[in-house]
Design a protein around this motif. Structure first.
Motif, PDB file in Angstrom:
ATOM      1  N   LEU A 140       5.050  83.199  65.689  1.00  0.00           N
ATOM      2  CA  LEU A 140       4.927  82.723  64.405  1.00  0.00           C
ATOM      3  C   LEU A 140       3.365  82.190  63.927  1.00  0.00           C
ATOM      4  CD1 LEU A 140       8.319  80.524  63.906  1.00  0.00           C
ATOM      5  CD2 LEU A 140       7.737  82.477  62.315  1.00  0.00           C
TER       6      LEU A 140
ATOM      7  N   HIS B 207      10.801  78.602  59.288  1.00  0.00           N
ATOM      8  CA  HIS B 207      11.021  79.133  60.657  1.00  0.00           C
ATOM      9  C   HIS B 207      10.153  78.362  61.791  1.00  0.00           C
ATOM     10  CE1 HIS B 207      12.430  82.979  58.719  1.00  0.00           C
ATOM     11  NE2 HIS B 207      11.306  82.960  57.719  1.00  0.00           N
TER      12      HIS B 207
ATOM     13  N   GLU C 230      12.549  75.584  62.914  1.00  0.00           N
ATOM     14  CA  GLU C 230      13.999  76.166  63.642  1.00  0.00           C
ATOM     15  C   GLU C 230      13.538  76.106  65.246  1.00  0.00           C
ATOM     16  OE1 GLU C 230      15.017  79.798  62.152  1.00  0.00           O
ATOM     17  OE2 GLU C 230      15.936  79.080  60.407  1.00  0.00           O
TER      18      GLU C 230
END
Length: 253
Positions: free
Chosen positions: A21, A78, A81
């Motif tokens: 990410l 994201h 999470e």
């Protein structure tokens, strides 16, 4: 300059996902935000689950652009999470900063084949370039006035940018000018005043770019009287247009 830090506490087992990410976010920033001057992502030696993002932005506008970006908005859910808790974000402003005069913001170089030059510079320097754009110049005086089409690209880097110009014609950007730096480009808020001052200072003028005969030029290229190379003065509105071109990769016009 604006500095931003974000402390992250990674959930066990989410390290690899978080690394991907962050790598994707960094790639998006480098591709779209010339105003982001630094983006570092580091890990604590004492606690591998503790990460720190360290970012520096040229000004408040650059930071606000980053905060409004679509990719950041899509990234955040994201990110959350992967973390034990929301990141701790802190913004810093300069306490002591030395004020220095602005310098040149790009370097112009004439090349015989624009496509080949882009491929070569990209490979050697490891950088990307914008899409080419052709400027329709109503009146180029170099020295004799004529309409002209100038095709060029800019590097998608921090300034000073590399400007590669397709060789054309017999004048200021002819093939005879290839193989060396043609000029150092500077931003100018008062083009008429700058032209008057250059003439008063006995600095030679090799080219003037005008919208019409007698009109204030939107670009001035001096003779190589200073620094052993020409200087190009560009109106500030055109500089802002170039910066948007660099940011997106496509010329806004």
């Amino acid at each position: 300059m604006i500095t931003v830090t974000a402390t992250q506490k990674v959930k066990p087992g989410k390290e690899a996902e978080l690394n991907k990410l962050m790598a994707r976010l960094e790639a998006d920033i480098r591709a779209n935000e010339p105003g982001c001057l630094r983006f570092d992502y580091v890990r604590s030696d004492a606690d591998p689950s503790l990460r720190l993002v360290y970012e520096q932005y040229r000004d408040r506008e650059a930071l606000e652009y980053h905060q409004r970006s679509v990719y950041l908005r899509e990234f955040i859910p994201h990110l959350l999470e992967c973390l034990e808790e929301p990141p701790q974000v802190t913004t810093y402003g300069d306490v002591a900063a030395t004020s220095v005069p602005p310098s040149f913001f790009h370097i112009g170089m004439v090349v015989p084949d624009l496509d080949k030059a882009v491929a070569r510079y990209s490979d050697v320097l490891g950088i990307e370039f914008t899409e080419p754009h052709t400027y329709e110049i109503p009146r180029l005086e170099d020295p004799y006035p004529h309409p002209f089409k100038l095709t060029c690209v800019f590097s998608r880097t921090e300034p000073p940018y590399y400007e590669l110009i397709q060789a054309e014609g017999e004048g200021i950007v002819s093939a005879a000018q290839a193989g060396k730096i043609l000029y150092y480009g500077l931003s100018e808020t008062d083009m008429a005043g700058r032209l008057e001052k250059l003439r008063a200072q006995n600095v030679g003028i090799d080219a003037l770019f005008r919208p019409s005969a007698g009109a204030t030029p939107f670009a001035i290229i001096t003779a190589p009287d200073l620094l052993g190379a020409r200087l190009e003065y560009v109106g500030v509105d055109d500089v802002l247009e170039i910066e948007e071109w660099v940011r997106t990769g496509r010329h806004p016009g």
